[in-house]
Design a protein around this motif. Structure first.
Motif, PDB file in Angstrom:
ATOM      1  N   LYS A 124     -25.326  82.099 -42.989  1.00  0.00           N
ATOM      2  CA  LYS A 124     -24.968  81.688 -41.623  1.00  0.00           C
ATOM      3  C   LYS A 124     -26.175  81.098 -40.905  1.00  0.00           C
ATOM      4  O   LYS A 124     -26.065  80.075 -40.211  1.00  0.00           O
ATOM      5  CB  LYS A 124     -24.419  82.894 -40.851  1.00  0.00           C
ATOM      6  CG  LYS A 124     -23.909  82.553 -39.466  1.00  0.00           C
ATOM      7  CD  LYS A 124     -23.304  83.783 -38.791  1.00  0.00           C
ATOM      8  CE  LYS A 124     -22.776  83.455 -37.405  1.00  0.00           C
ATOM      9  NZ  LYS A 124     -22.198  84.668 -36.730  1.00  0.00           N
ATOM     10  N   GLU A 125     -27.327  81.727 -41.063  1.00  0.00           N
ATOM     11  CA  GLU A 125     -28.546  81.217 -40.423  1.00  0.00           C
ATOM     12  C   GLU A 125     -28.955  79.867 -40.999  1.00  0.00           C
ATOM     13  O   GLU A 125     -29.385  78.966 -40.255  1.00  0.00           O
ATOM     14  CB  GLU A 125     -29.678  82.238 -40.589  1.00  0.00           C
ATOM     15  CG  GLU A 125     -29.504  83.491 -39.752  1.00  0.00           C
ATOM     16  CD  GLU A 125     -30.555  84.542 -40.068  1.00  0.00           C
ATOM     17  OE1 GLU A 125     -31.212  85.006 -39.115  1.00  0.00           O
ATOM     18  OE2 GLU A 125     -30.712  84.891 -41.265  1.00  0.00           O
ATOM     19  N   LEU A 127     -26.989  77.589 -42.333  1.00  0.00           N
ATOM     20  CA  LEU A 127     -26.048  76.556 -41.901  1.00  0.00           C
ATOM     21  C   LEU A 127     -26.195  76.239 -40.415  1.00  0.00           C
ATOM     22  O   LEU A 127     -25.857  75.144 -39.971  1.00  0.00           O
ATOM     23  CB  LEU A 127     -24.621  76.993 -42.225  1.00  0.00           C
ATOM     24  CG  LEU A 127     -24.316  77.090 -43.730  1.00  0.00           C
ATOM     25  CD1 LEU A 127     -22.966  77.737 -43.974  1.00  0.00           C
ATOM     26  CD2 LEU A 127     -24.374  75.704 -44.372  1.00  0.00           C
ATOM     27  N   LYS A 128     -26.737  77.174 -39.672  1.00  0.00           N
ATOM     28  CA  LYS A 128     -27.024  76.907 -38.262  1.00  0.00           C
ATOM     29  C   LYS A 128     -28.193  75.935 -38.145  1.00  0.00           C
ATOM     30  O   LYS A 128     -28.219  75.059 -37.279  1.00  0.00           O
ATOM     31  CB  LYS A 128     -27.354  78.204 -37.528  1.00  0.00           C
ATOM     32  CG  LYS A 128     -27.508  78.036 -36.020  1.00  0.00           C
ATOM     33  CD  LYS A 128     -27.716  79.376 -35.332  1.00  0.00           C
ATOM     34  CE  LYS A 128     -27.847  79.192 -33.814  1.00  0.00           C
ATOM     35  NZ  LYS A 128     -28.064  80.494 -33.130  1.00  0.00           N
ATOM     36  N   ILE A 129     -29.156  76.086 -39.053  1.00  0.00           N
ATOM     37  CA  ILE A 129     -30.303  75.174 -39.087  1.00  0.00           C
ATOM     38  C   ILE A 129     -29.880  73.790 -39.579  1.00  0.00           C
ATOM     39  O   ILE A 129     -30.308  72.766 -39.048  1.00  0.00           O
ATOM     40  CB  ILE A 129     -31.399  75.733 -40.015  1.00  0.00           C
ATOM     41  CG1 ILE A 129     -31.975  77.029 -39.442  1.00  0.00           C
ATOM     42  CG2 ILE A 129     -32.529  74.713 -40.219  1.00  0.00           C
ATOM     43  CD1 ILE A 129     -32.879  77.766 -40.412  1.00  0.00           C
ATOM     44  N   ASP A 130     -29.019  73.766 -40.606  1.00  0.00           N
ATOM     45  CA  ASP A 130     -28.607  72.513 -41.243  1.00  0.00           C
ATOM     46  C   ASP A 130     -27.125  72.610 -41.597  1.00  0.00           C
ATOM     47  O   ASP A 130     -26.763  73.148 -42.644  1.00  0.00           O
ATOM     48  CB  ASP A 130     -29.451  72.264 -42.496  1.00  0.00           C
ATOM     49  CG  ASP A 130     -29.134  70.940 -43.181  1.00  0.00           C
ATOM     50  OD1 ASP A 130     -28.243  70.208 -42.688  1.00  0.00           O
ATOM     51  OD2 ASP A 130     -29.771  70.631 -44.203  1.00  0.00           O
ATOM     52  N   SER A 131     -26.293  72.069 -40.737  1.00  0.00           N
ATOM     53  CA  SER A 131     -24.842  72.189 -40.930  1.00  0.00           C
ATOM     54  C   SER A 131     -24.338  71.366 -42.105  1.00  0.00           C
ATOM     55  O   SER A 131     -23.216  71.588 -42.588  1.00  0.00           O
ATOM     56  CB  SER A 131     -24.102  71.747 -39.660  1.00  0.00           C
ATOM     57  OG  SER A 131     -24.381  70.376 -39.371  1.00  0.00           O
ATOM     58  N   SER A 135     -22.215  74.552 -48.406  1.00  0.00           N
ATOM     59  CA  SER A 135     -22.004  75.964 -48.075  1.00  0.00           C
ATOM     60  C   SER A 135     -21.268  76.746 -49.156  1.00  0.00           C
ATOM     61  O   SER A 135     -21.301  77.989 -49.161  1.00  0.00           O
ATOM     62  CB  SER A 135     -21.226  76.080 -46.757  1.00  0.00           C
ATOM     63  OG  SER A 135     -19.977  75.407 -46.856  1.00  0.00           O
ATOM     64  N   GLN A 235     -34.807  69.406 -42.086  1.00  0.00           N
ATOM     65  CA  GLN A 235     -35.262  70.635 -42.743  1.00  0.00           C
ATOM     66  C   GLN A 235     -35.826  70.302 -44.116  1.00  0.00           C
ATOM     67  O   GLN A 235     -35.224  69.550 -44.880  1.00  0.00           O
ATOM     68  CB  GLN A 235     -34.104  71.628 -42.884  1.00  0.00           C
ATOM     69  CG  GLN A 235     -34.437  72.889 -43.668  1.00  0.00           C
ATOM     70  CD  GLN A 235     -35.593  73.677 -43.063  1.00  0.00           C
ATOM     71  OE1 GLN A 235     -35.535  74.046 -41.892  1.00  0.00           O
ATOM     72  NE2 GLN A 235     -36.632  73.923 -43.824  1.00  0.00           N
TER      73      GLN A 235
END
Length: 358
Positions: A124-125, A127-131, A135, A235
């Motif tokens: 989750k963290e 994907l918050k940085i790089d959607s 996933s 990122q």
């Protein structure tokens, strides 16, 4: 004492600089322009080499981590800290515990580093940085520290320091032969030196062969290619090549994204370029981890360089990144080496010559 350094890459430049600082009179020879080949075709990283721990190269990693921090402190205008992410998926070849132990060692070997240690991030963290990170089957990943640099500009900075302390730079002067008595053959002349340092990188063994000198060491000349794509890199990543144990980097570079590297054996007589097959390989590896995949038309630049790896394994990915300094009479040969540890290598060269010459 007069010293000739053959090779104007980062190792040769560093040796010339520190030798002149130590009081030697130094001539530096390069067959072309300074830092115009391997030294400006790196991955632009100042790093300890987390992947070298898999080959148990603890001494090298410790040295490289110290040198990484020293470069960041010494030349902040041309270097910067970098936080990379190594994501872990259910089908990753390296498990979470394996990577965790490796990064624990990495942080431990770094000692009292100026950079923050690694940490675990949940899926989750990440994907918050790089959607746009893929996933599916993502478990999470580790964030860790290294550094980035402009390799050519940093090499030119070293060249400036060398010139300021008296190094005489001789560009476009290919050395034809050397010998163990300190004689250097260049442009039809024979010049005698108290010592010669063969720092010609991938061409170190070839120079010895031309000179009729044998050495117990072999070099594995391996091409590393990179592509630059027209996408801003939000990122930085260290990623596994799909279905391989190899890794590759995704890094920011001049408002674009740098992707590399490959490992392909290279004949020194052949042109060194990033092939179409390598472009496809790197693009496919990148797209494996992205929801927003790229096309070949998105590649805006590519480059390749030849790394002089000491021959230790059939698979160049498993070859050592260590360096060896060999003395033969009044000739000192440098085999291997990496960008980050160039000054450490040069200090070892100075120490050896101090023992023999002073």
């Amino acid at each position: 004492m007069r010293i000739a350094v053959v090779g104007g890459g980062i190792n040769g430049l560093s040796c010339a600089w520190l030798l002149a600082q130590a009081g030697y009179k130094v001539d530096l020879y390069d067959r072309g322009k300074l830092a115009s080949e391997t030294s400006k075709a790196s991955s632009k990283l100042l790093h300890g080499g987390i992947r070298y721990l898999e080959q148990y190269e603890f001494r090298l990693v410790r040295e490289a981590l110290k040198e990484r921090d020293d470069w960041l402190r010494r030349v902040p205008s041309l270097t910067n800290p970098l936080r990379l992410v190594l994501p872990i998926y259910k089908n990753s070849k390296r498990s979470r515990w394996f990577i965790g132990i490796g990064l624990f060692l990495y942080d431990h070997l770094a000692g009292k580093s100026i950079l923050p240690p690694s940490k675990w991030l949940s899926a989750k963290e990440l994907l918050k940085i790089d959607s746009q990170l893929q996933s599916h089957d993502l478990i999470g990943g580790y964030e860790f520290s290294d550094g980035q640099m402009d390799d050519f500009k940093l090499a030119m900075w070293v060249a400036e320091q060398a010139i300021q302390v008296g190094v005489n730079v001789k560009e476009n002067q290919p050395v034809d032969k050397v010998d163990v008595n300190g004689n250097l053959h260049v442009v039809g002349d024979i010049i005698h030196y108290d010592f010669i340092v063969n720092a010609s990188g991938p061409w170190a063994v070839k120079l010895l062969e031309k000179s009729g000198i044998t050495s117990p060491y072999r070099l594995d000349t391996v091409k590393g290619s990179h592509i630059v794509v027209s996408r801003k890199c939000e990122q930085s990543y260290l990623l596994e090549v799909p279905n391989e144990s190899r890794i590759f980097f995704v890094l920011p570079w001049r408002e674009n994204t740098l992707i590399g590297t490959t490992e392909v054996r290279q004949n020194l007589d052949d042109v060194v370029i990033c092939s179409e097959e390598e472009k496809d390989y790197l693009l496919a590896a990148y797209n494996h981890y992205r929801k927003d995949s790229l096309k070949k038309e998105d590649i805006v630049d590519s480059y390749a360089g030849v790394r002089p790896l000491i021959y230790t394994a059939e698979d160049p990915n498993k070859a050592t990144r260590e360096y060896i300094i060999e003395r033969d009479g009044k000739l000192l040969n440098i085999f291997g080496g990496k960008w980050t540890t160039a000054l450490a290598l040069a200090r070892n060269v100075v120490n050896q010559l101090d023992r023999y010459c002073k």
